[in-house]
Design a protein around this motif. Sequence first.
Motif, short mmCIF file in Angstrom:
data_model
loop_
_atom_site.label_atom_id
_atom_site.label_comp_id
_atom_site.label_asym_id
_atom_site.label_seq_id
_atom_site.Cartn_x
_atom_site.Cartn_y
_atom_site.Cartn_z
N TYR A 1 0.89 -1.16 0.00
CA TYR A 1 0.00 0.00 0.00
C TYR A 1 0.93 1.21 0.00
O TYR A 1 1.42 1.63 1.06
N GLU B 1 -5.45 -4.63 6.20
CA GLU B 1 -5.67 -3.54 5.24
C GLU B 1 -6.09 -2.22 5.90
O GLU B 1 -5.55 -1.16 5.53
N GLN C 1 -4.09 1.35 5.43
CA GLN C 1 -4.71 2.59 4.94
C GLN C 1 -4.53 3.73 5.94
O GLN C 1 -4.33 4.89 5.54
N ASN D 1 -1.05 4.93 5.49
CA ASN D 1 -1.00 5.75 4.27
C ASN D 1 -1.45 7.18 4.55
O ASN D 1 -0.90 8.14 4.00
#
Length: 258
Positions: free
Chosen positions: A21, A48, A52, A55
Amino acid sequence: MHGAPFARSNEDEDCPAITPYLVEGEQAPAVIVCPGGGYGVRAYHEGEPIAQWLNSLGISAFVLRYRVAPYEYPCALLDVQRAIRTVRFKAEQYRINPNKLGLLGFSAGGHLVSNAGTSFDAGNKDAEDVIERESSRPDLLVLCYPVITLLDPFAHAGSRSNLLGAEPDPLKVRQLSSELQVTEDTPPTFLWHTSDDAAVPVENSLMFAAALRKHNVLFDLHVYAKGHHGLGLAESEAHTKEWTTACASWLAWNGFQG
């Protein structure tokens, strides 16, 4: 990462893998995420969604599919060590800074991260496999309600059984009790736990923090009053969800910011 040591076949569960990612830009800091699941499964909500969130901080993330039961030690450790080396080797391709590569783990994934943070090497510079020439030392650790000790009375029995079998070797139990393996070279660490965790007692984080203090390793320790085990981002807990704010601040203080 096909052809892993001790692999029994070429099915997905026999083949460790990393899912990237990536954030925009060059030389981003990066974190490899190890979901929890008692070394029996890997919890999606600790994979996940965490990548995120990282990120959103300007940090590239890689979610690790490490091997779980029926695979036992040392498979998961070999998987995370290989992931660290692989990300470092491919740093230019991933546009990340190989000198700002951390590990983040939940529960049994936290045990895996603490294990990797206390048993690493500088790489074999003479290895035929160029990836094996890279260091397996993470630059920092984030431990979220982690399994740390495999010793009673604070061990998580399910994680210990999945990792070492129903009747584990006492020497291996001590070897894989991360609080006993901390040295001055253990990376700086962020820990959070809840005081009423009924599955993995808070003593796991307290013991690791005490070991870090003994060896003069810098750490942040956050113990929240309430919250069941396996909270992940803890968005449903008005107070405990602040762990992400505290962790973001600590990551930035350590130079992990976009």
